[in-house]
Design a protein around this motif. Structure first.
Motif, PDB file in Angstrom:
ATOM      1  N   MET A 130       0.849  -1.179   0.000  1.00 62.23           N
ATOM      2  CA  MET A 130       0.000   0.000   0.000  1.00 62.23           C
ATOM      3  C   MET A 130       0.894   1.241   0.000  1.00 62.23           C
ATOM      4  SD  MET A 130      -3.001  -1.323  -0.035  1.00 62.23           S
ATOM      5  CE  MET A 130      -4.015   0.117   0.299  1.00 62.23           C
ATOM      6  N   THR A 131       0.336   2.383  -0.380  1.00 59.80           N
ATOM      7  CA  THR A 131       1.101   3.627  -0.400  1.00 59.80           C
ATOM      8  C   THR A 131       0.495   4.632   0.574  1.00 59.80           C
ATOM      9  OG1 THR A 131      -0.231   4.444  -2.256  1.00 59.80           O
ATOM     10  CG2 THR A 131       1.817   3.300  -2.793  1.00 59.80           C
ATOM     11  N   VAL A 132       1.275   5.652   0.908  1.00 60.45           N
ATOM     12  CA  VAL A 132       0.796   6.713   1.800  1.00 60.45           C
ATOM     13  C   VAL A 132       0.829   8.039   1.052  1.00 60.45           C
ATOM     14  CG1 VAL A 132       1.527   5.529   3.891  1.00 60.45           C
ATOM     15  CG2 VAL A 132       3.104   7.073   2.745  1.00 60.45           C
ATOM     16  N   GLU A 133       0.070   8.982   1.549  1.00 59.45           N
ATOM     17  CA  GLU A 133      -0.089  10.260   0.861  1.00 59.45           C
ATOM     18  C   GLU A 133       1.177  11.112   0.938  1.00 59.45           C
ATOM     19  OE1 GLU A 133      -3.568  13.711   0.568  1.00 59.45           O
ATOM     20  OE2 GLU A 133      -3.572  12.225   2.201  1.00 59.45           O
ATOM     21  N   ASN A 134       1.442  11.842  -0.146  1.00 62.88           N
ATOM     22  CA  ASN A 134       2.549  12.811  -0.225  1.00 62.88           C
ATOM     23  C   ASN A 134       3.916  12.187   0.042  1.00 62.88           C
ATOM     24  OD1 ASN A 134       0.722  14.943  -0.742  1.00 62.88           O
ATOM     25  ND2 ASN A 134       0.342  15.168   1.459  1.00 62.88           N
ATOM     26  N   LYS A 135       4.137  11.000  -0.483  1.00 59.87           N
ATOM     27  CA  LYS A 135       5.445  10.362  -0.322  1.00 59.87           C
ATOM     28  C   LYS A 135       5.759   9.552  -1.568  1.00 59.87           C
ATOM     29  CE  LYS A 135       7.016   9.203   3.653  1.00 59.87           C
ATOM     30  NZ  LYS A 135       7.316   8.574   4.969  1.00 59.87           N
ATOM     31  N   VAL A 158      16.081   0.362 -10.521  1.00 63.36           N
ATOM     32  CA  VAL A 158      15.311   1.092  -9.514  1.00 63.36           C
ATOM     33  C   VAL A 158      14.042   1.638 -10.160  1.00 63.36           C
ATOM     34  CG1 VAL A 158      15.322   2.960  -7.827  1.00 63.36           C
ATOM     35  CG2 VAL A 158      17.455   1.743  -8.353  1.00 63.36           C
ATOM     36  N   LEU A 159      12.891   1.255  -9.604  1.00 63.34           N
ATOM     37  CA  LEU A 159      11.597   1.738 -10.086  1.00 63.34           C
ATOM     38  C   LEU A 159      11.143   2.886  -9.188  1.00 63.34           C
ATOM     39  CD1 LEU A 159       9.866  -1.752 -10.515  1.00 63.34           C
ATOM     40  CD2 LEU A 159      11.470  -0.611 -12.059  1.00 63.34           C
ATOM     41  N   ILE A 160      10.715   3.989  -9.788  1.00 62.16           N
ATOM     42  CA  ILE A 160      10.390   5.197  -9.022  1.00 62.16           C
ATOM     43  C   ILE A 160       8.966   5.653  -9.317  1.00 62.16           C
ATOM     44  CG2 ILE A 160      11.040   7.588  -8.552  1.00 62.16           C
ATOM     45  CD1 ILE A 160      13.856   6.888  -9.565  1.00 62.16           C
ATOM     46  N   TRP A 161       8.196   5.854  -8.243  1.00 64.24           N
ATOM     47  CA  TRP A 161       6.870   6.468  -8.335  1.00 64.24           C
ATOM     48  C   TRP A 161       6.924   7.761  -7.518  1.00 64.24           C
ATOM     49  CZ3 TRP A 161       7.691   1.287  -7.890  1.00 64.24           C
ATOM     50  CH2 TRP A 161       7.067   0.448  -8.830  1.00 64.24           C
ATOM     51  N   LYS A 162       6.564   8.880  -8.114  1.00 66.69           N
ATOM     52  CA  LYS A 162       6.700  10.171  -7.440  1.00 66.69           C
ATOM     53  C   LYS A 162       5.657  10.379  -6.347  1.00 66.69           C
ATOM     54  CE  LYS A 162       8.876  12.403 -11.423  1.00 66.69           C
ATOM     55  NZ  LYS A 162       8.771  13.482 -12.445  1.00 66.69           N
ATOM     56  N   ASN A 163       4.414  10.037  -6.618  1.00 67.13           N
ATOM     57  CA  ASN A 163       3.356  10.170  -5.611  1.00 67.13           C
ATOM     58  C   ASN A 163       2.220   9.220  -5.978  1.00 67.13           C
ATOM     59  OD1 ASN A 163       1.773  11.009  -3.484  1.00 67.13           O
ATOM     60  ND2 ASN A 163       1.117  12.910  -4.463  1.00 67.13           N
ATOM     61  N   PRO A 164       2.398   7.918  -5.711  1.00 67.20           N
ATOM     62  CA  PRO A 164       1.439   6.920  -6.189  1.00 67.20           C
ATOM     63  C   PRO A 164       0.143   6.823  -5.389  1.00 67.20           C
ATOM     64  CG  PRO A 164       3.169   5.867  -4.932  1.00 67.20           C
ATOM     65  CD  PRO A 164       3.542   7.314  -5.022  1.00 67.20           C
ATOM     66  N   PHE A 165       0.055   7.461  -4.234  1.00 69.65           N
ATOM     67  CA  PHE A 165      -1.151   7.377  -3.411  1.00 69.65           C
ATOM     68  C   PHE A 165      -2.375   7.835  -4.211  1.00 69.65           C
ATOM     69  CE2 PHE A 165      -4.221   9.097  -0.383  1.00 69.65           C
ATOM     70  CZ  PHE A 165      -4.304   8.070   0.531  1.00 69.65           C
ATOM     71  N   PRO A 166      -3.531   7.166  -4.122  1.00 70.10           N
ATOM     72  CA  PRO A 166      -3.870   6.051  -3.221  1.00 70.10           C
ATOM     73  C   PRO A 166      -3.701   4.674  -3.853  1.00 70.10           C
ATOM     74  CG  PRO A 166      -5.856   6.851  -4.254  1.00 70.10           C
ATOM     75  CD  PRO A 166      -4.722   7.669  -4.831  1.00 70.10           C
ATOM     76  N   LEU A 167      -2.943   4.580  -4.934  1.00 70.62           N
ATOM     77  CA  LEU A 167      -2.804   3.311  -5.634  1.00 70.62           C
ATOM     78  C   LEU A 167      -1.945   2.320  -4.850  1.00 70.62           C
ATOM     79  CD1 LEU A 167      -2.190   4.661  -9.251  1.00 70.62           C
ATOM     80  CD2 LEU A 167      -4.345   3.903  -8.241  1.00 70.62           C
TER      81      LEU A 167
END
Length: 236
Positions: free
Chosen positions: A125-130, A166-175
């Motif tokens: 799971m992801t968190v907001e603003n991270k 390295v896989l990078i997601w800038k702000n994936p929340f709420p996915l």
């Protein structure tokens, strides 16, 4: 009393029971410090090492998966200068979910790390603003529709100094992030397997083609001889 009873039961269900402390790990076993405002997952096929950034917090919680607190070990924490910081770690259930809780004596800014068991089907799971980074093991990759992909698609893919993808997601929340990865030699082995299957299929098809053709010729010869015998019998 009747009014307070449901409230007390709800509180007990929500908070659960805090279990005993979890033994601390050694910061040297992690790639610390991490990156500001970023959660980094280092995968190696059987475990995942998590490094997360923290800003001005006295308590931090991480939700565990269905394997509960047994899937958590070697917690560590360092401040922004890279120095080891003392903390207390406990596990607690909240609304049926297991959480790991880091407690610090005062407001803490820096990085926390811990290790969990995992496989080659990584899901979090992801968190907001991270932002989120997933570091694959050396000689591993992802992206094949047949062997495994990352979902959602990363915003960027790069290679670190150790040659790891390295896989990078800038702000994936709420996915929710999922990564299925495989050895870099797997596509070639998969291609060889496909070629092998095609060759086997061609060989079997050829065998049956020539076998059926041979049977047809034998049938034609038998029918021809049978007609000759019938003609000879009529003349007699």
């Amino acid at each position: 009393m009747k009014l307070w009873l449901p409230i007390i039961l709800l509180f007990l269900f929500a908070a659960g029971c805090i279990t005993s402390d979890v033994p601390a790990g050694v910061p040297g076993q992690y790639e610390l410090p991490g990156l500001d405002n970023t959660t980094i997952y280092y995968l190696n096929g059987s475990t995942v090492k998590v490094v997360d950034s923290v800003v001005n917090q006295t308590t931090i919680r991480f939700m565990l998966d269905d394997t509960s607190e047994t899937n958590f070990k070697d917690p560590a924490a360092v401040n922004l200068s890279g120095k080891n910081v003392s903390f207390n770690v406990t596990t607690e259930p909240i609304f049926g979910r297991s959480y790991i809780r880091f407690d610090f004596k005062s407001e803490f800014s820096g990085f926390v790390a811990f290790t969990q068991a995992d496989g080659q089907d990584f899901v979090r799971m992801t968190v907001e603003n991270k932002s989120v980074r997933v570091v694959l093991p050396a000689n591993y990759t992802t992206g094949s529709k047949f062997l495994g992909v990352a979902n959602p698609e990363p915003d960027n893919v790069t290679t670190d100094a150790l040659g790891r993808e390295v896989l990078i997601w800038k702000n994936p929340f709420p996915l929710q992030i999922s990564v299925k990865y495989y050895n870099t030699s797997a596509p070639m082995l998969f291609s060889y397997f496909i070629i092998f299957v095609i060759v086997c299929a061609a060989a079997i098809s050829g065998y049956y083609y020539f076998a059926i053709r041979s049977l047809r010729k034998k049938r034609e010869v038998i029918e021809k001889n049978f007609k000759k015998d019938r003609t000879a019998d009529k003349r007699r």
